[in-house]
Design an enzyme around this catalytic site. Sequence first.
Site, PDB file in Angstrom:
ATOM      1  N   ASN A  11      37.174 -45.986 -21.389  1.00  0.00           N
ATOM      2  CA  ASN A  11      36.517 -46.787 -22.421  1.00  0.00           C
ATOM      3  C   ASN A  11      36.798 -48.246 -22.102  1.00  0.00           C
ATOM      4  OD1 ASN A  11      35.623 -48.078 -24.699  1.00  0.00           O
ATOM      5  ND2 ASN A  11      37.081 -47.121 -26.119  1.00  0.00           N
ATOM      6  N   LYS A  13      35.659 -50.800 -23.505  1.00  0.00           N
ATOM      7  CA  LYS A  13      35.632 -51.637 -24.723  1.00  0.00           C
ATOM      8  C   LYS A  13      34.815 -52.919 -24.459  1.00  0.00           C
ATOM      9  CE  LYS A  13      39.888 -49.459 -26.195  1.00  0.00           C
ATOM     10  NZ  LYS A  13      41.153 -49.531 -26.920  1.00  0.00           N
ATOM     11  N   HIS A  97      35.305 -44.412 -32.795  1.00  0.00           N
ATOM     12  CA  HIS A  97      36.537 -45.020 -32.272  1.00  0.00           C
ATOM     13  C   HIS A  97      37.252 -45.770 -33.396  1.00  0.00           C
ATOM     14  CE1 HIS A  97      39.297 -47.443 -29.963  1.00  0.00           C
ATOM     15  NE2 HIS A  97      39.130 -46.564 -29.003  1.00  0.00           N
ATOM     16  N   GLU A  99      38.655 -48.509 -33.478  1.00  0.00           N
ATOM     17  CA  GLU A  99      38.301 -49.934 -33.594  1.00  0.00           C
ATOM     18  C   GLU A  99      37.001 -50.104 -34.363  1.00  0.00           C
ATOM     19  OE1 GLU A  99      38.690 -50.653 -29.411  1.00  0.00           O
ATOM     20  OE2 GLU A  99      40.856 -50.382 -29.606  1.00  0.00           O
ATOM     21  N   GLU A 169      43.211 -39.952 -30.868  1.00  0.00           N
ATOM     22  CA  GLU A 169      43.757 -41.264 -30.527  1.00  0.00           C
ATOM     23  C   GLU A 169      44.574 -41.797 -31.702  1.00  0.00           C
ATOM     24  OE1 GLU A 169      41.297 -43.205 -27.179  1.00  0.00           O
ATOM     25  OE2 GLU A 169      40.400 -43.800 -29.066  1.00  0.00           O
ATOM     26  N   GLY A 175      46.542 -49.458 -27.190  1.00  0.00           N
ATOM     27  CA  GLY A 175      46.759 -50.827 -26.732  1.00  0.00           C
ATOM     28  C   GLY A 175      48.162 -51.352 -26.998  1.00  0.00           C
ATOM     29  N   SER A 215      47.345 -45.654 -24.800  1.00  0.00           N
ATOM     30  CA  SER A 215      48.319 -46.073 -23.783  1.00  0.00           C
ATOM     31  C   SER A 215      48.529 -45.043 -22.679  1.00  0.00           C
ATOM     32  CB  SER A 215      49.657 -46.454 -24.445  1.00  0.00           C
ATOM     33  OG  SER A 215      49.478 -47.547 -25.335  1.00  0.00           O
TER      34      SER A 215
HETATM   35  P1  13P Z   1      44.485 -47.974 -24.490  1.00  0.00           P
HETATM   36  O1  13P Z   1      44.471 -47.000 -23.344  1.00  0.00           O
HETATM   37  O2  13P Z   1      44.273 -49.392 -24.048  1.00  0.00           O
HETATM   38  O3  13P Z   1      45.697 -47.794 -25.357  1.00  0.00           O
HETATM   39  O4  13P Z   1      43.219 -47.640 -25.400  1.00  0.00           O
HETATM   40  C1  13P Z   1      42.992 -46.327 -25.775  1.00  0.00           C
HETATM   41  C2  13P Z   1      41.650 -46.238 -26.380  1.00  0.00           C
HETATM   42  O5  13P Z   1      41.401 -46.769 -27.441  1.00  0.00           O
HETATM   43  C3  13P Z   1      40.602 -45.506 -25.640  1.00  0.00           C
HETATM   44  O6  13P Z   1      39.488 -45.320 -26.429  1.00  0.00           O
END
Ligand code: 13P
Length: 254
Positions: A11, A13, A97, A99, A169, A175, A215
């Site tokens: 992803n 983002k 997601h 976010e 997740e 992150g 992560s």
């Molecule tokens: P990270 O791998 O940066 O923690 O993000 C995970 C994520 O949100 C994948 O959709």
Amino acid sequence: MSNRRRFIAGNWKMNKTIPESRSLAEKVREALDGFDAADVAVCPTFVALAAVADALRGSRIALGAQNLYWKESGAFTGEVSGPMLVAAGCKYVIVGHSERRQYFGETDESVGRRATAALACGLYPIICLGETLDERKKGVTFEVVKRQMGSAFSAIGPDAIGQVTVAYEPVWAIGTGVNATPEQAQEVHRFLRGLLADKYGAAAAETVRIQYGGSVKPDNARELLAQPDIDGALVGGASLKAEDFAAIVRSCTA
Ligand code: 13P
């Protein structure tokens, strides 16, 4: 380890311009040349989909988008529909997601509508869910993911279940560099598979891939993927470096 075929998705983002996306896709393709031990997808921004589709053409790496709207077309400024993603070369689409839920007002209900719309146009949704740190501390993780699953799958029938990937997740692991331990993740994955079994039957639930996200890095992927109900990973930060992403993909091999 299960015998479900592993599935690793990157992803990206809101990262990378069109030329940068093309270049990253080319590097991922090169790094994974000849690899066929897992399914792999990358999910760039909407504007970079066409360039990445072009860079991946003829490879085994699939294309995914990061969101979609549930209407096919019309006066919905700023939105992108499922049929448009299909036409751009997408196989997968991420929905729900954290976010999107946190910053853009997505609800359990809207996530369900997006997942259903994705299936209706032949896309394979990657349905994301997971608890916040606060919810984990309060001990309501299972309640939260159960509620999220209930809404996301409310309109998904047994015929479509084979097209769905679930991504667990935990928000506190995204992150932050703090991944869930393999045991913490496995516990929730097992629970999610149980919910799928309740709704669709045990045999169908056994075929659904449940990714872990939060992560995931080259140095922790292998032990996460060794858990019996962890069937892949949804990778954020580490998917922006071709070598790291390829290393995670390669840890799918026993
Ligand atoms: P990270 O791998 O940066 O923690 O993000 C995970 C994520 O949100 C994948 O959709």
